[in-house]
Design a protein around this motif. Structure first.
Motif, PDB file in Angstrom:
ATOM      1  N   ALA A 155       0.832  -1.208   0.000  1.00 34.56           N
ATOM      2  CA  ALA A 155       0.000   0.000   0.000  1.00 34.56           C
ATOM      3  C   ALA A 155       0.863   1.254   0.000  1.00 34.56           C
ATOM      4  O   ALA A 155       0.546   2.246  -0.659  1.00 34.56           O
ATOM      5  CB  ALA A 155      -0.939  -0.013   1.207  1.00 34.56           C
ATOM      6  N   ASP A 156       1.979   1.213   0.740  1.00 31.83           N
ATOM      7  CA  ASP A 156       2.903   2.349   0.723  1.00 31.83           C
ATOM      8  C   ASP A 156       3.463   2.573  -0.679  1.00 31.83           C
ATOM      9  O   ASP A 156       3.603   3.713  -1.138  1.00 31.83           O
ATOM     10  CB  ASP A 156       4.055   2.104   1.708  1.00 31.83           C
ATOM     11  N   GLU A 157       3.793   1.482  -1.365  1.00 39.15           N
ATOM     12  CA  GLU A 157       4.288   1.615  -2.733  1.00 39.15           C
ATOM     13  C   GLU A 157       3.181   2.146  -3.650  1.00 39.15           C
ATOM     14  O   GLU A 157       3.456   2.918  -4.580  1.00 39.15           O
ATOM     15  CB  GLU A 157       4.802   0.272  -3.244  1.00 39.15           C
ATOM     16  N   ALA A 158       1.947   1.748  -3.379  1.00 34.90           N
ATOM     17  CA  ALA A 158       0.825   2.255  -4.168  1.00 34.90           C
ATOM     18  C   ALA A 158       0.684   3.764  -4.013  1.00 34.90           C
ATOM     19  O   ALA A 158       0.341   4.469  -4.972  1.00 34.90           O
ATOM     20  CB  ALA A 158      -0.474   1.552  -3.753  1.00 34.90           C
ATOM     21  N   VAL A 159       0.943   4.272  -2.808  1.00 35.81           N
ATOM     22  CA  VAL A 159       0.886   5.718  -2.583  1.00 35.81           C
ATOM     23  C   VAL A 159       1.936   6.431  -3.430  1.00 35.81           C
ATOM     24  O   VAL A 159       1.689   7.502  -3.984  1.00 35.81           O
ATOM     25  CB  VAL A 159       1.080   6.040  -1.080  1.00 35.81           C
ATOM     26  N   THR A 160       3.120   5.832  -3.555  1.00 31.91           N
ATOM     27  CA  THR A 160       4.147   6.402  -4.428  1.00 31.91           C
ATOM     28  C   THR A 160       3.651   6.457  -5.872  1.00 31.91           C
ATOM     29  O   THR A 160       3.857   7.454  -6.574  1.00 31.91           O
ATOM     30  CB  THR A 160       5.433   5.567  -4.350  1.00 31.91           C
ATOM     31  N   CYS A 161       2.978   5.395  -6.313  1.00 31.93           N
ATOM     32  CA  CYS A 161       2.414   5.382  -7.671  1.00 31.93           C
ATOM     33  C   CYS A 161       1.343   6.456  -7.826  1.00 31.93           C
ATOM     34  O   CYS A 161       1.271   7.135  -8.864  1.00 31.93           O
ATOM     35  CB  CYS A 161       1.815   4.008  -7.973  1.00 31.93           C
ATOM     36  N   LEU A 162       0.514   6.627  -6.791  1.00 36.46           N
ATOM     37  CA  LEU A 162      -0.527   7.655  -6.835  1.00 36.46           C
ATOM     38  C   LEU A 162       0.081   9.050  -6.904  1.00 36.46           C
ATOM     39  O   LEU A 162      -0.459   9.950  -7.549  1.00 36.46           O
ATOM     40  CB  LEU A 162      -1.437   7.527  -5.608  1.00 36.46           C
ATOM     41  N   ASP A 163       1.213   9.242  -6.236  1.00 38.85           N
ATOM     42  CA  ASP A 163       1.908  10.532  -6.316  1.00 38.85           C
ATOM     43  C   ASP A 163       2.348  10.813  -7.759  1.00 38.85           C
ATOM     44  O   ASP A 163       2.292  11.954  -8.222  1.00 38.85           O
ATOM     45  CB  ASP A 163       3.125  10.538  -5.390  1.00 38.85           C
ATOM     46  N   ILE A 164       2.810   9.764  -8.445  1.00 36.72           N
ATOM     47  CA  ILE A 164       3.208   9.932  -9.851  1.00 36.72           C
ATOM     48  C   ILE A 164       1.994  10.306 -10.690  1.00 36.72           C
ATOM     49  O   ILE A 164       2.027  11.241 -11.501  1.00 36.72           O
ATOM     50  CB  ILE A 164       3.819   8.622 -10.385  1.00 36.72           C
ATOM     51  N   ILE A 165       0.898   9.602 -10.487  1.00 37.72           N
ATOM     52  CA  ILE A 165      -0.321   9.854 -11.253  1.00 37.72           C
ATOM     53  C   ILE A 165      -0.836  11.265 -11.015  1.00 37.72           C
ATOM     54  O   ILE A 165      -1.310  11.943 -11.921  1.00 37.72           O
ATOM     55  CB  ILE A 165      -1.398   8.815 -10.880  1.00 37.72           C
ATOM     56  N   ASN A 166      -0.707  11.717  -9.761  1.00 32.01           N
ATOM     57  CA  ASN A 166      -1.204  13.038  -9.401  1.00 32.01           C
ATOM     58  C   ASN A 166      -0.217  14.152  -9.727  1.00 32.01           C
ATOM     59  O   ASN A 166      -0.522  15.330  -9.572  1.00 32.01           O
ATOM     60  CB  ASN A 166      -1.537  13.070  -7.909  1.00 32.01           C
ATOM     61  N   GLY A 167       0.983  13.788 -10.142  1.00 30.48           N
ATOM     62  CA  GLY A 167       1.984  14.788 -10.494  1.00 30.48           C
ATOM     63  C   GLY A 167       2.683  15.411  -9.319  1.00 30.48           C
ATOM     64  O   GLY A 167       3.254  16.505  -9.438  1.00 30.48           O
ATOM     65  N   THR A 168       2.677  14.741  -8.144  1.00 35.06           N
ATOM     66  CA  THR A 168       3.332  15.304  -6.954  1.00 35.06           C
ATOM     67  C   THR A 168       4.666  14.634  -6.668  1.00 35.06           C
ATOM     68  O   THR A 168       5.280  14.906  -5.656  1.00 35.06           O
ATOM     69  CB  THR A 168       2.423  15.154  -5.718  1.00 35.06           C
ATOM     70  N   HIS A 169       5.125  13.757  -7.534  1.00 35.62           N
ATOM     71  CA  HIS A 169       6.407  13.060  -7.387  1.00 35.62           C
ATOM     72  C   HIS A 169       7.298  13.538  -8.520  1.00 35.62           C
ATOM     73  O   HIS A 169       7.034  13.272  -9.678  1.00 35.62           O
ATOM     74  CB  HIS A 169       6.194  11.546  -7.463  1.00 35.62           C
ATOM     75  N   PHE A 170       8.371  14.249  -8.171  1.00 31.71           N
ATOM     76  CA  PHE A 170       9.146  14.931  -9.205  1.00 31.71           C
ATOM     77  C   PHE A 170      10.566  14.400  -9.367  1.00 31.71           C
ATOM     78  O   PHE A 170      11.377  15.022 -10.028  1.00 31.71           O
ATOM     79  CB  PHE A 170       9.211  16.433  -8.903  1.00 31.71           C
ATOM     80  N   SER A 171      10.887  13.278  -8.754  1.00 32.48           N
ATOM     81  CA  SER A 171      12.252  12.765  -8.842  1.00 32.48           C
ATOM     82  C   SER A 171      12.448  11.995 -10.139  1.00 32.48           C
ATOM     83  O   SER A 171      12.111  10.839 -10.261  1.00 32.48           O
ATOM     84  CB  SER A 171      12.564  11.855  -7.648  1.00 32.48           C
ATOM     85  N   LEU A 172      12.937  12.700 -11.148  1.00 33.19           N
ATOM     86  CA  LEU A 172      13.232  12.094 -12.449  1.00 33.19           C
ATOM     87  C   LEU A 172      14.747  12.022 -12.630  1.00 33.19           C
ATOM     88  O   LEU A 172      15.459  12.922 -12.210  1.00 33.19           O
ATOM     89  CB  LEU A 172      12.608  12.924 -13.575  1.00 33.19           C
ATOM     90  N   PRO A 173      15.301  10.968 -13.273  1.00 31.06           N
ATOM     91  CA  PRO A 173      14.568   9.787 -13.737  1.00 31.06           C
ATOM     92  C   PRO A 173      14.177   8.895 -12.572  1.00 31.06           C
ATOM     93  O   PRO A 173      14.747   8.982 -11.483  1.00 31.06           O
ATOM     94  CB  PRO A 173      15.588   9.093 -14.647  1.00 31.06           C
TER      95      PRO A 173
END
Length: 268
Positions: free
Chosen positions: A34-52
């Motif tokens: 579930a914690d990993e799912a939250v990371t995925c949701l952050d990507i979907i929502n555009g709140t995760h900016f660590s690229l690559p």
């Protein structure tokens, strides 16, 4: 609800039996997923900016999916994922979690009221504050004898298909940090099955600080096999839901934070 909706969406787009596989796992591993799912949701929502994106950011989810899945996948399918997760949350999760939502809203309302009362009370009790400061100074002067085990515990996860044994984990930490391990509990599995996680209790909480070196999750290699370590967080202390701009439409108010729906769903 957003976590469950994400898993349901993954099933719909071709990741077969995702929910069934996840719900067959121990509660503690479900929480890690579930914690990993939250990371995925952050990507979907555009709140995760660590690229690559790092290939090992969601190691457990990758281990349980038959098809390749990564944070890059969620980034490339951001719009479709947002629409799909929102639809699953509204149509499936919202009716299913109606009773849990109402309970959570009542708890959150009570907590907010209590916090508000505490602020008002503290602003008009300076003498009490002075007494509390003296007590705190006295407590700080006492030797710190006992630290609860949960505060000295780390959660270790392994890659599926690359089994790591108990003695390997203990030897790794002992070689790196000395006689630091108080106890080590591997996931209980059937003979010839692989443990996917372990809990390590250290003699001192400072060992965790040394291991993490300021990050929330660290990756190590034990005899050529990747392992990930993080602080162990008891289930009731977790806050799973991220703040999202594409929230489902909730009839009972705004989105809920700080409620672990996963364990409650499984128990029902």
């Amino acid at each position: 609800m957003q976590v469950m909706a994400l898993w349901l969406w993954l099933e719909k787009v071709g990741f077969k039996n995702a929910v069934k596989k996840i719900l067959s796992l121990p509660f503690i591993l479900i929480n890690e997923l579930a914690d990993e799912a939250v990371t995925c949701l952050d990507i979907i929502n555009g709140t995760h900016f660590s690229l690559p994106f790092e290939a090992n950011d969601i190691p457990l989810l990758q281990s349980f999916m038959e098809k390749e899945v990564s944070l890059q996948f969620f980034h490339e399918n951001q719009q479709a994922a947002a629409q799909g997760v929102t639809k699953a949350a509204n149509i499936v999760c919202l009716p299913a979690f109606d009773d849990i939502m109402k309970q959570a809203i009542e708890i959150n309302f009570s907590q907010n009221s209590a916090d508000h009362s505490q602020v008002i009370s503290s602003s008009s009790s300076s003498s009490f504050s002075s007494s509390s400061s003296i007590q705190q100074q006295q407590l700080q002067a006492l030797p710190q004898i006992l630290v609860p085990p949960n505060e000295r515990t780390m959660f270790v996860t392994f890659s599926k298909g690359y089994p790591v044994h108990e003695h390997e984990v203990k030897q790794f930490f002992t070689a790196a940090f000395g006689d630091c391990v108080e106890s080590l509990q591997m996931q209980e599995v059937q003979p010839f099955e692989q443990s996917l996680f372990a809990r390590v209790v250290f003699h001192s909480a400072s060992t965790i600080e040394a291991i993490l070196s300021g990050v929330s999750k660290a990756k190590f290699t034990i005899n050529g096999k990747h392992v990930w370590v993080r602080r162990f967080v008891p289930k009731r202390a977790r806050s799973l839901l991220p703040q999202m701009t594409w929230q489902p439409i909730f009839p009972f108010g705004p989105s809920l934070r700080g409620v672990n729906f996963v364990g409650e769903l499984v128990l029902k």
